[in-house]
Motif scaffolding. Structure first.
Motif, mmCIF file in Angstrom:
data_model
loop_
_atom_site.group_PDB
_atom_site.id
_atom_site.type_symbol
_atom_site.label_atom_id
_atom_site.label_comp_id
_atom_site.label_asym_id
_atom_site.label_seq_id
_atom_site.Cartn_x
_atom_site.Cartn_y
_atom_site.Cartn_z
ATOM 1 N N VAL A 50 0.875 -1.173 0.000
ATOM 2 C CA VAL A 50 0.000 0.000 0.000
ATOM 3 C C VAL A 50 0.910 1.220 0.000
ATOM 4 O O VAL A 50 1.721 1.398 0.914
ATOM 5 C CB VAL A 50 -0.926 0.011 1.223
ATOM 6 N N LEU A 51 0.774 2.076 -0.996
ATOM 7 C CA LEU A 51 1.785 3.105 -1.253
ATOM 8 C C LEU A 51 1.172 4.483 -1.429
ATOM 9 O O LEU A 51 0.223 4.656 -2.203
ATOM 10 C CB LEU A 51 2.559 2.715 -2.530
ATOM 11 N N ASP A 52 1.734 5.456 -0.712
ATOM 12 C CA ASP A 52 1.407 6.860 -0.946
ATOM 13 C C ASP A 52 2.443 7.417 -1.916
ATOM 14 O O ASP A 52 3.642 7.209 -1.729
ATOM 15 C CB ASP A 52 1.437 7.636 0.371
ATOM 16 N N PRO A 56 9.188 11.280 0.965
ATOM 17 C CA PRO A 56 10.191 12.331 1.163
ATOM 18 C C PRO A 56 11.444 12.182 0.315
ATOM 19 O O PRO A 56 12.113 13.185 0.035
ATOM 20 C CB PRO A 56 10.530 12.205 2.662
ATOM 21 N N ASP A 57 11.805 10.957 -0.087
ATOM 22 C CA ASP A 57 13.082 10.769 -0.777
ATOM 23 C C ASP A 57 12.953 10.363 -2.244
ATOM 24 O O ASP A 57 13.947 10.285 -2.958
ATOM 25 C CB ASP A 57 13.926 9.717 -0.045
ATOM 26 N N MET A 58 11.746 10.111 -2.705
ATOM 27 C CA MET A 58 11.569 9.674 -4.093
ATOM 28 C C MET A 58 10.101 9.781 -4.469
ATOM 29 O O MET A 58 9.219 9.577 -3.632
ATOM 30 C CB MET A 58 12.028 8.208 -4.250
ATOM 31 N N ASP A 59 9.829 10.100 -5.716
ATOM 32 C CA ASP A 59 8.451 10.083 -6.198
ATOM 33 C C ASP A 59 7.919 8.656 -6.177
ATOM 34 O O ASP A 59 8.618 7.708 -6.573
ATOM 35 C CB ASP A 59 8.397 10.637 -7.628
ATOM 36 N N ILE A 64 7.460 2.645 -7.710
ATOM 37 C CA ILE A 64 6.693 1.566 -8.328
ATOM 38 C C ILE A 64 7.464 0.971 -9.503
ATOM 39 O O ILE A 64 7.548 -0.248 -9.654
ATOM 40 C CB ILE A 64 5.305 2.071 -8.789
ATOM 41 N N ARG A 65 8.053 1.829 -10.336
ATOM 42 C CA ARG A 65 8.827 1.338 -11.480
ATOM 43 C C ARG A 65 9.993 0.471 -11.012
ATOM 44 O O ARG A 65 10.290 -0.561 -11.621
ATOM 45 C CB ARG A 65 9.353 2.514 -12.301
#
Length: 217
Positions: A50-52, A56-59, A64-65
């Motif tokens: 589950v990802l927002d 803070p350190d990466m888009d 995901i990529r």
């Protein structure tokens, strides 16, 4: 007990997620940044992430990529909200629907747990390397747009199975595009021109009229 990796730097939201998920018998791992998420994804082997996207350190999209470079674990993206309180209220209001999506994702994951992960798809006309995100024909590398690649990836990872129009639209473009079937017609035509020997009479990318599409290996 299914294991969920929550990637979120908002402490209040993580707490709410953890309470909701543990109450429904999920084991929860936490990561507050992309670096921690990558380490945990590799070591704890979650059933779902589950990802927002706002990390803070990466888009989040880039994260995901990176994960997709070596894993097919289901990833559910949290909806973007301006205020932490809004996120928590939205989660509480839609917890049942949210957990239903988690259950569906873990069921799909468990159904393929004993099957080796598909990395290369070979046909008489072309070869798809899912890990490297490359397609080869006799004439050389086939250049696909990100959207074309995503659409192809969804189809080839379910060989021989009908994938509904709605499922494809939600997966590739997002839930707000679930009715835009014209998108599918345009992009499927582009894929056929690039991959099929006879795009007007496709051998691999099959249309099931009124229902969806199927990859026939």
């Amino acid at each position: 007990m299914p294991r969920v990796l929550v990637v979120e730097d908002d402490v209040q939201l993580v707490r709410a997620l953890k309470i909701n998920l543990q109450a429904r018998s999920y084991e929860v791992e936490e990561a507050s940044d992309a670096g921690s998420a990558l380490r945990l994804a590799a070591t704890c082997k979650p059933d779902v992430i589950v990802l927002d996207l706002g990390l803070p350190d990466m888009d989040g999209v880039e994260l995901i990529r990176m994960i997709r470079g070596w894993s097919r674990v289901p990833i559910l993206v949290l909806s973007a909200r301006h205020m932490s309180e809004d996120k928590v209220r939205a989660l509480d209001a839609g917890a049942d629907d949210y957990v239903a999506r988690l259950r569906a994702a873990t069921r799909r994951r468990q159904a393929t747990a004993d099957t080796p992960e598909l990395t290369v798809v070979t046909t008489d006309g072309f070869t798809i390397d899912l890990a490297a995100k490359k397609v080869q024909r006799d004439s050389g590398t086939v250049r696909l747009t990100p959207t074309e690649w995503h659409l192809l990836e969804v189809l080839v990872t379910s060989p021989g199975r009908l994938v509904s129009q709605r499922a494809l639209l939600r997966e590739v473009w997002g839930p707000t595009y679930a009715e835009n079937t014209n998108y599918l017609r345009v992009y499927m035509a582009q894929l056929r021109r690039k991959l099929e020997a006879d795009p007007a009479h496709p051998r691999y990318l099959i249309t099931e009229p009124g229902m969806g599409y199927r990859f026939e290996p």
